[in-house]
Design a protein around this motif. Structure first.
Motif, PDB file in Angstrom:
ATOM      1  N   PHE A  92       0.846  -1.201   0.000  1.00 22.15           N
ATOM      2  CA  PHE A  92       0.000   0.000   0.000  1.00 22.15           C
ATOM      3  C   PHE A  92       0.879   1.248   0.000  1.00 22.15           C
ATOM      4  CE2 PHE A  92      -2.643  -3.435   1.537  1.00 22.15           C
ATOM      5  CZ  PHE A  92      -3.768  -3.268   0.745  1.00 22.15           C
ATOM      6  N   ALA A  94      -0.056   4.053  -1.829  1.00 21.09           N
ATOM      7  CA  ALA A  94      -0.847   5.241  -2.185  1.00 21.09           C
ATOM      8  C   ALA A  94      -0.883   6.238  -1.029  1.00 21.09           C
ATOM      9  CB  ALA A  94      -2.279   4.828  -2.550  1.00 21.09           C
ATOM     10  N   LYS A 160       3.217   2.596  13.908  1.00 20.30           N
ATOM     11  CA  LYS A 160       2.236   2.495  12.820  1.00 20.30           C
ATOM     12  C   LYS A 160       2.031   1.050  12.407  1.00 20.30           C
ATOM     13  CE  LYS A 160       1.693   5.932  10.341  1.00 20.30           C
ATOM     14  NZ  LYS A 160       1.935   7.095   9.476  1.00 20.30           N
TER      15      LYS A 160
HETATM   16  O1  C5P Z   1      -1.783   6.699   8.486  1.00 20.18           O
HETATM   17  P1  C5P Z   1      -0.863   6.997   7.357  1.00 20.18           P
HETATM   18  O2  C5P Z   1      -1.541   7.681   6.220  1.00 20.18           O
HETATM   19  O3  C5P Z   1       0.409   7.670   7.759  1.00 20.18           O
HETATM   20  O4  C5P Z   1      -0.412   5.542   6.855  1.00 20.18           O
HETATM   21  C1  C5P Z   1       0.274   5.374   5.679  1.00 20.18           C
HETATM   22  C2  C5P Z   1       0.019   4.005   5.129  1.00 20.18           C
HETATM   23  O5  C5P Z   1      -1.362   3.681   5.216  1.00 20.18           O
HETATM   24  C3  C5P Z   1       0.363   3.902   3.659  1.00 20.18           C
HETATM   25  O6  C5P Z   1       0.758   2.566   3.408  1.00 20.18           O
HETATM   26  C4  C5P Z   1      -0.960   4.251   2.988  1.00 20.18           C
HETATM   27  O7  C5P Z   1      -1.039   3.704   1.689  1.00 20.18           O
HETATM   28  C5  C5P Z   1      -1.943   3.585   3.930  1.00 20.18           C
HETATM   29  N1  C5P Z   1      -3.259   4.251   4.006  1.00 20.18           N
HETATM   30  C6  C5P Z   1      -4.372   3.626   3.460  1.00 20.18           C
HETATM   31  N2  C5P Z   1      -5.609   4.214   3.579  1.00 20.18           N
HETATM   32  C7  C5P Z   1      -5.757   5.374   4.223  1.00 20.18           C
HETATM   33  C8  C5P Z   1      -4.620   6.030   4.787  1.00 20.18           C
HETATM   34  C9  C5P Z   1      -3.394   5.436   4.639  1.00 20.18           C
HETATM   35  O8  C5P Z   1      -4.238   2.550   2.866  1.00 20.18           O
HETATM   36  N3  C5P Z   1      -6.961   5.921   4.331  1.00 20.18           N
END
Ligand code: C5P
Length: 225
Positions: A92, A94, A160
């Motif tokens: 992930f 994005a 995280k």
């Molecule tokens: O919480 P944060 O945005 O810092 O976390 C980053 C990670 O979580 C990344 O791998 C991002 O692709 C994923 N993410 C997600 N969906 C969201 C927010 C972040 O998949 N709504």
């Protein structure tokens, strides 16, 4: 895809920003270029994986040999990810918007005479990484998230990893000094366990992608007989 160590393996990658509609002509977005996510999809395909790349709006060519699903909003991205399952691994990368406009308008919003300010109500978007990590049925064997941090990079990324329930976190140093945003270089730490931290030297995004793809291949092994 060419034959390689990931032949027979299915991998999902997310990339790019999301666009959250305000009305039919306006949206909320962020500055993600999609370079890192696209490079990861490309590197995995080169190792023989069957890759689905779910991407928000980017100005990048589709990586060769990759199935590309173009989406706009976070909610569309989550649906496209669910539809891509089952996969052996999911990465992930994005930059998903945390917020969407709670009730986007069907018609173009007009300036209200006399109104000096205007307010948009925001609603929280689904966390795609946490959602897929938490699946009790059909969870990918390996779930990899990213963490962009400006300080105490490894410590924040460890937290995280636990909070999101993913297996690995690629912690990205996005302090101004590291020059990650929109640029070609990336300084990352791979956190594969609470005591398993691998700090990589500054690398191009293509090199980060290649290292990550090889590490994924070493962990999954080949499904080819
Ligand atoms: O919480 P944060 O945005 O810092 O976390 C980053 C990670 O979580 C990344 O791998 C991002 O692709 C994923 N993410 C997600 N969906 C969201 C927010 C972040 O998949 N709504």
């Amino acid at each position: 895809a060419p034959a390689g160590p990931l032949t027979g393996r299915r991998v999902l990658v997310t990339s790019g920003p999301t666009h959250e509609p305000i009305d039919p002509v306006r949206y909320i977005a962020n500055r993600s270029s999609g370079k890192q996510g696209h490079a990861i999809a490309d590197a995995l395909a080169r190792l023989g994986a069957e890759v689905t790349l779910v991407t928000g709006p980017v100005a990048l060519p589709d990586p060769p040999g990759v199935r590309v699903v173009a989406v706009e909003s976070a909610r569309d991205m989550l649906e496209a990810c669910r539809a891509a399952l089952p996969v052996d691994a999911a990465v992930f990368a994005a930059a998903v918007a945390d917020w969407r406009v709670a009730a986007s308008a069907d018609q173009k919003l007009k300036k209200q005479p006399g109104a000096e300010t205007m307010t948009l109500d925001l609603a929280q978007n689904p966390d795609i990484l946490a959602t897929i990590s938490g699946l009790t049925e059909g969870r990918p064997a390996l779930v990899v998230g990213f963490a962009a941090e400006t300080e105490r990079v490894v410590e924040h990324a460890r937290d995280k990893r636990a909070r999101k329930g993913c297996d690995w976190i690629v912690a990205n140093d996005v302090s101004a000094a590291a020059g990650t945003f929109g640029g070609d270089a990336n300084t990352v730490h791979l956190i594969a366990g609470s005591e398993d931290v691998d700090s990589w030297p500054p690398l191009s995004k293509a090199e980060v992608a290649e290292r990550l793809a090889h590490r994924i291949a070493a962990t999954l092994g080949s499904a080819a007989s």
